[in-house]
Design a protein around this motif. Structure first.
Motif, PDB file in Angstrom:
ATOM      1  N   THR A   1      -6.215  -5.942   1.204  1.00  0.00           N
ATOM      2  CA  THR A   1      -5.830  -6.611   2.438  1.00  0.00           C
ATOM      3  C   THR A   1      -7.030  -7.151   3.222  1.00  0.00           C
ATOM      4  OG1 THR A   1      -5.818  -4.481   3.584  1.00  0.00           O
ATOM      5  CG2 THR A   1      -3.717  -5.265   2.695  1.00  0.00           C
TER       6      THR A   1
ATOM      7  N   ARG B   1     -10.458  -5.999 -10.675  1.00  0.00           N
ATOM      8  CA  ARG B   1      -9.569  -5.394  -9.685  1.00  0.00           C
ATOM      9  C   ARG B   1      -8.785  -4.240 -10.294  1.00  0.00           C
ATOM     10  NH1 ARG B   1     -10.071 -10.413 -10.543  1.00  0.00           N
ATOM     11  NH2 ARG B   1      -7.902 -11.063 -10.283  1.00  0.00           N
TER      12      ARG B   1
ATOM     13  N   LYS C   1       0.123  -7.369  -0.646  1.00  0.00           N
ATOM     14  CA  LYS C   1       1.347  -7.947  -1.227  1.00  0.00           C
ATOM     15  C   LYS C   1       1.251  -8.013  -2.740  1.00  0.00           C
ATOM     16  CE  LYS C   1       2.328 -10.787   2.858  1.00  0.00           C
ATOM     17  NZ  LYS C   1       2.439 -12.162   3.412  1.00  0.00           N
ATOM     18  N   GLU C   2       0.060  -8.281  -3.249  1.00  0.00           N
ATOM     19  CA  GLU C   2      -0.148  -8.333  -4.696  1.00  0.00           C
ATOM     20  C   GLU C   2      -1.053  -7.184  -5.108  1.00  0.00           C
ATOM     21  OE1 GLU C   2      -1.259 -12.254  -6.193  1.00  0.00           O
ATOM     22  OE2 GLU C   2      -0.601 -13.113  -4.280  1.00  0.00           O
ATOM     23  N   GLU C   3      -0.798  -6.588  -6.263  1.00  0.00           N
ATOM     24  CA  GLU C   3      -1.494  -5.377  -6.689  1.00  0.00           C
ATOM     25  C   GLU C   3      -2.969  -5.612  -6.961  1.00  0.00           C
ATOM     26  OE1 GLU C   3      -2.295  -1.551  -7.359  1.00  0.00           O
ATOM     27  OE2 GLU C   3      -0.422  -2.362  -6.545  1.00  0.00           O
ATOM     28  N   ASP C   4      -3.356  -6.807  -7.409  1.00  0.00           N
ATOM     29  CA  ASP C   4      -4.742  -7.003  -7.843  1.00  0.00           C
ATOM     30  C   ASP C   4      -5.674  -7.506  -6.740  1.00  0.00           C
ATOM     31  OD1 ASP C   4      -3.751  -9.557  -7.681  1.00  0.00           O
ATOM     32  OD2 ASP C   4      -4.792 -10.270  -9.475  1.00  0.00           O
TER      33      ASP C   4
ATOM     34  N   GLU D   1      -5.081 -13.362  -0.176  1.00  0.00           N
ATOM     35  CA  GLU D   1      -5.056 -14.504  -1.104  1.00  0.00           C
ATOM     36  C   GLU D   1      -6.407 -15.220  -1.191  1.00  0.00           C
ATOM     37  OE1 GLU D   1      -2.912 -18.084   0.677  1.00  0.00           O
ATOM     38  OE2 GLU D   1      -2.298 -16.454   2.050  1.00  0.00           O
TER      39      GLU D   1
ATOM     40  N   LYS E   1      -1.379  -1.381   2.048  1.00  0.00           N
ATOM     41  CA  LYS E   1      -0.996  -1.928   0.744  1.00  0.00           C
ATOM     42  C   LYS E   1      -0.938  -3.461   0.780  1.00  0.00           C
ATOM     43  CE  LYS E   1      -0.125   1.292  -2.415  1.00  0.00           C
ATOM     44  NZ  LYS E   1      -0.678   1.223  -3.776  1.00  0.00           N
TER      45      LYS E   1
ATOM     46  N   LYS F   1     -10.977 -13.327  -7.267  1.00  0.00           N
ATOM     47  CA  LYS F   1      -9.812 -13.939  -7.915  1.00  0.00           C
ATOM     48  C   LYS F   1      -9.903 -15.461  -7.916  1.00  0.00           C
ATOM     49  CE  LYS F   1      -4.818 -13.621  -8.213  1.00  0.00           C
ATOM     50  NZ  LYS F   1      -3.588 -13.001  -7.701  1.00  0.00           N
TER      51      LYS F   1
END
Length: 416
Positions: A401, A370, A395-398, A405, A393, A410
Motif C-alpha cells: 500500500t 514481490r 488490493k493486489e497481492e504482489d 499501482e 492489505k 512492477k
C-alpha cells in the motif's frame, strides 16, 4: 593447548559454513573461542566467536536490588533466545541471584556468561571489602562447577592503573560495576586486585572446566569525552599481556572493549585491540556513539556496532532502549537484540562473510519478485514484517500500500 570437543567444533563449523580445520586453527591461535563449559557440552546452540566467523550478539539480563522478579528474567531469557541472541549474560546483583543462575544454566540453549564479582558483592553477612583473595577464587570455582560458560574477569584494573586515575580524573571515572567494586576493594585493603595477582589460579580453574575468560575493560569510557584516553589504553596493554598467559595455559580468552566512542575513533579502537591483544576475539559494548539519546540507546549502539563489526569486532553486547534509565523488560530485550543483529549483519556484509552476502542477495531477489513469504523468511526479524504488512492489505497481492499501482518494481517489470 586449547582443548575443545570435536562435537562442538563440528557444530560450529557447520553453522558457519567453514571447515573444521579452520575452526581448530583459530582456536589454537587464539583468534576464535567456543565458550562452552565442560559441564554443558550438550548445549543445543553453541557458537564460535572470532575472526572469519559471523559477528555474534550477546544479551544481558539479571536481577537488581530494586527488582528481583525471577519470572521476568526468565521471560527475558526466552525473548533473547527467540529473537536470535547467540549468548546470554546473567548480570544479577539482587536477591536470589544464585537460584536464577542455576535456572538459566538448566534451561538456556545458548552459552551463558556471568561477572562472578557481582555474586561476591551480594553475599549476605560479609561486606565486599572484607573479602579475601580466596573468596574471589572460591566464587569462580563454584560458578564453574555449576556450568557457567564464560566469565568476565576484571583483571586489568591494577593499583598502578588506579594511581593514574587519581591524577587524571575523567568525566565518568569508572563506569564498569566490576571495575568500581575492585577499585573500592583495593583502596580499602591496600592490596593488589586478586584477579591480577592470582591470575595463575584463575587460569587453573578456567582450564579445568574449559570456562572462557572474557577480560573485562574496567576502564572503558563511560562518556564520549573519555574515549581512547590513557587509562583505557593502559588497561588494554595489561589485557594483551594476560591474553598471552591465557593461551599458554590452554584457556580460551576474548577481550572486552568500549564503551562510549565517537564515530571517528571506532576503527582505531578495533585496530588497537587487534594489535595489542594479538587478534583475540573482540567483545564490544555497543559502542555508543553519542551520550545525548537516552531512550534510543539501542539505535546509538547499533550505529557504533555496525562500524565496529565492519572493522573486525567479533562480538556485540546489545544495548536496550532502557540503558541508563531502568532495568529492561522483555520488549526492551527484543529491541536490543534486533538492533544488534542488524548491526552485526551490516558489519558482516563489509567483512564479506559468505552467509551474510547470500542472505542479502536472496532477500533482494525475493523483493524484486514481490515474493512476500520469502522476504519474511529471510528477514532478520522473521515475525515483525508479516505483522506490519497484514495491518494494511493491498488490493493486489504482489504490491504493497506504499506505492500501490505505482510500484516502481512492477512498472519497470512491465516496461522491460
Amino acid at each position: 593447548m586449547i582443548e575443545v570437543k570435536m562435537s562442538l567444533i563440528k557444530k560450529v563449523a557447520e553453522a558457519e559454513g567453514v571447515t573444521e580445520s579452520f575452526i581448530k586453527e583459530g582456536l589454537s591461535s587464539g583468534r576464535i573461542v567456543i565458550p562452552v563449559n565442560n559441564k554443558r557440552e550438550g548445549i543445543a546452540k553453541p557458537c564460535g566467536v572470532g575472526k572469519g566467523l559471523t559477528t555474534k550478539i550477546n544479551a544481558n539480563i539479571g536481577l537488581s536490588p530494586d527488582n528481583s522478579n525471577m519470572d521476568l528474567e526468565i521471560e527475558k531469557m526466552d525473548m533473547a533466545v527467540r529473537t536470535g541472541a547467540d549468548a546470554l549474560m546473567d548480570l544479577s546483583t539482587g536477591p536470589n541471584l544464585n537460584d536464577l543462575r542455576r535456572k538459566i544454566l538448566e534451561d538456556c540453549p545458548i552459552p551463558v556468561g556471568t561477572v562472578p564479582v557481582y555474586e561476591l558483592a551480594c553475599m549476605p553477612g560479609k561486606t565486599f571489602v572484607d573479602m579475601t583473595d580466596e573468596d574471589f577464587l572460591d566464587v569462580l570455582r563454584s560458578q564453574a562447577e555449576e556450568g557457567v560458560d564464560f566469565f568476565t574477569i576484571h583483571a586489568g584494573i591494577t593499583r598502578d592503573v588506579l594511581k593514574v586515575l587519581k591524577t587524571k580524573p575523567r568525566i565518568i571515572n569508572i563506569v564498569s560495576r566490576g571495575g568500581a567494586l575492585l577499585a573500592k576493594w583495593m583502596n580499602k585493603t591496600g592490596k593488589e586486585n586478586p584477579f591480577y595477582s592470582r591470575f595463575d589460579d584463575v587460569l587453573e580453574i578456567c582450564k579445568k572446566y574449559n570456562v572462557t575468560i572474557s577480560l573485562g575493560d574496567s576502564l572503558r569510557p563511560g562518556a564520549i569525552g573519555d574515549a581512547t584516553d590513557e587509562l583505557q589504553i593502559k588497561e588494554l596493554v595489561i589485557l594483551g599481556e594476560l591474553q598471552q598467559r591465557c593461551l599458554k595455559a590452554g584457556v580460551q580468552v576474548m577481550i572486552e572493549g568500549p564503551g562510549h566512542v565517537p564515530l571517528d575513533q571506532i576503527e582505531v579502537n578495533v585496530k588497537l585491540q587487534k594489535t595489542i591483544c594479538h587478534d583475540a576475539p573482540f567483545y564490544v559494548l555497543g559502542p555508543l556513539v553519542t551520550d545525548a539519546a537516552p531512550g534510543y540507546d539501542h539505535i546509538v549502539s547499533a550505529i557504533g556496532g555496525a562500524i565496529a563489526a565492519s572493522h573486525g569486532a567479533d562480538f556485540l553486547c546489545y544495548v536496550t532502549p532502557a540503558e541508563h534509565l531502568r532495568l529492561p523488560d522483555a520488549e526492551d530485550v527484543r529491541q536490543g537484540v534486533m538492533a544488534s543483529k542488524i548491526a552485526a549483519h551490516a558489519g558482516d556484509i563489509v567483512k564479506k562473510v559468505p552467509s551474510a552476502l547470500k542472505r542479502d542477495m536472496e532477500i533482494s531477489k525475493a523483493r524484486a519478485k514481490r515474493d512476500w513469504p520469502a522476504q519474511f523468511k529471510l528477514a532478520l526479524d522473521t515475525e515483525l514484517p508479516e505483522k506490519v504488512r497484514n495491518t494494511s492489505k493491498p488490493k493486489e497481492e504482489d504490491i504493497c500500500t506504499m506505492c500501490a499501482e505505482y510500484c516502481s518494481i512492477k512498472i519497470a517489470e512491465d516496461t522491460l
